[in-house]
Design a protein around this motif. Sequence first.
Motif, mmCIF file in Angstrom:
data_model
loop_
_atom_site.group_PDB
_atom_site.id
_atom_site.type_symbol
_atom_site.label_atom_id
_atom_site.label_comp_id
_atom_site.label_asym_id
_atom_site.label_seq_id
_atom_site.Cartn_x
_atom_site.Cartn_y
_atom_site.Cartn_z
ATOM 1 N N ARG A 88 -13.098 7.066 -0.594
ATOM 2 C CA ARG A 88 -12.107 8.125 -0.409
ATOM 3 C C ARG A 88 -12.770 9.499 -0.490
ATOM 4 N NH1 ARG A 88 -7.194 5.676 -4.170
ATOM 5 N NH2 ARG A 88 -7.249 3.630 -3.222
ATOM 6 N N THR A 146 -4.405 4.166 4.593
ATOM 7 C CA THR A 146 -4.786 2.761 4.453
ATOM 8 C C THR A 146 -3.846 1.846 5.227
ATOM 9 O OG1 THR A 146 -5.569 3.339 2.250
ATOM 10 C CG2 THR A 146 -5.409 1.005 2.766
ATOM 11 N N GLU A 189 0.826 7.257 0.835
ATOM 12 C CA GLU A 189 -0.121 8.377 0.724
ATOM 13 C C GLU A 189 -1.567 7.935 0.524
ATOM 14 O OE1 GLU A 189 1.443 7.441 -3.397
ATOM 15 O OE2 GLU A 189 2.246 7.594 -1.346
ATOM 16 N N GLN A 190 -1.789 6.650 0.361
ATOM 17 C CA GLN A 190 -3.155 6.182 0.069
ATOM 18 C C GLN A 190 -4.049 6.343 1.292
ATOM 19 O OE1 GLN A 190 -3.480 2.570 -2.177
ATOM 20 N NE2 GLN A 190 -5.472 2.023 -1.280
ATOM 21 N N ALA A 239 -12.677 1.524 -3.781
ATOM 22 C CA ALA A 239 -11.961 2.797 -3.968
ATOM 23 C C ALA A 239 -12.848 3.929 -4.437
ATOM 24 C CB ALA A 239 -10.809 2.604 -4.945
ATOM 25 N N ASP A 261 -8.116 5.568 2.706
ATOM 26 C CA ASP A 261 -9.341 4.806 2.457
ATOM 27 C C ASP A 261 -10.264 4.887 3.657
ATOM 28 O OD1 ASP A 261 -9.468 3.331 -0.169
ATOM 29 O OD2 ASP A 261 -7.444 2.750 0.461
ATOM 30 N N VAL A 314 0.839 -1.203 0.000
ATOM 31 C CA VAL A 314 0.000 0.000 0.000
ATOM 32 C C VAL A 314 0.870 1.248 0.000
ATOM 33 C CG1 VAL A 314 -1.802 1.267 1.209
ATOM 34 C CG2 VAL A 314 -1.795 -1.236 1.277
#
Length: 301
Positions: free
Chosen positions: A301, A109, A47-48, A297, A50, A44
Amino acid sequence: MRTATEDALRTAGLDPVDVTRIVQTALEEDLGPDRIDVTSVATVPAEQVDTVDVVAREDGVLAGLAVAAAVFELADEASPARTVEVRLHARDGDRVARGDVLATVTGPTRTLLTAERTALNLLTRMSGVATHARAWADALAGSKTMVLDTRKTTPGLRVLEKYAVRAGGGTNKRMGLYDVAMIKDNHKLAAGGISPAYRRVREAFPEVPIQVEVTTVAEAVEAVEAGAKFLLCDNMTATLLAEVVKVVGDRAELEATGGLTLDVAAEYAATGVDYLSVGALTHSSPILDIALDLRPADTGR
């Protein structure tokens, strides 16, 4: 952890310091000395962001939602952004049904996935205890008898498991060996009997409540005459317990214990006993199945 979660814990009667210690220990157990989730870091991007939903997989009684929130927030302490946001959709003590969304958590995430198992371990355990306690409270409804927990708790989790008992409608007994003196058979043998054992405890700790374990009517009478105001009636039949209740009257509170099950709860409550103590509330309650679902996704977000 965030102030809102600390406030929720205090409202529940939990010390945020205690919860932080328990959660940090659990996270360290999972993450090791380097505090790293190797799978999430590898798969992962940092910066992701969720959103996950905490979802009931079966019917039961909820306990520990603010504790779970603390897990996500404390896991987020290692994140530079510290942007985890927890939204609670239920309250401890609520009856929940399969499919109910109990909380929603948005944040990095990696943090969500890292905290998942620790949060669920505590939440499912506490909710399982609360569900079991509610079954006993329901079985005793309409009587004067209340269900009590015991010291047969998971090491390190006593404050959480006893809180879960309360959330389920049960009552806490002593927290440990320090707040109530319990004179059991071995203490009686070591001291030379009920009366000398009671006298020694009262002299050594004049302010500490004392409970005396008894197994016969004669022992119950001796304990009350020695000054005991709380008796533990151990492994008595309902018939014998009813006799003790009659003989002791209002001179002491009475607690029955020893292999009690839900199918005899009403029979024992009918004796007029004040409490039934059930070690199984904390040592044998199955978890309540609760899961963490990552939103797709395009909606998460």
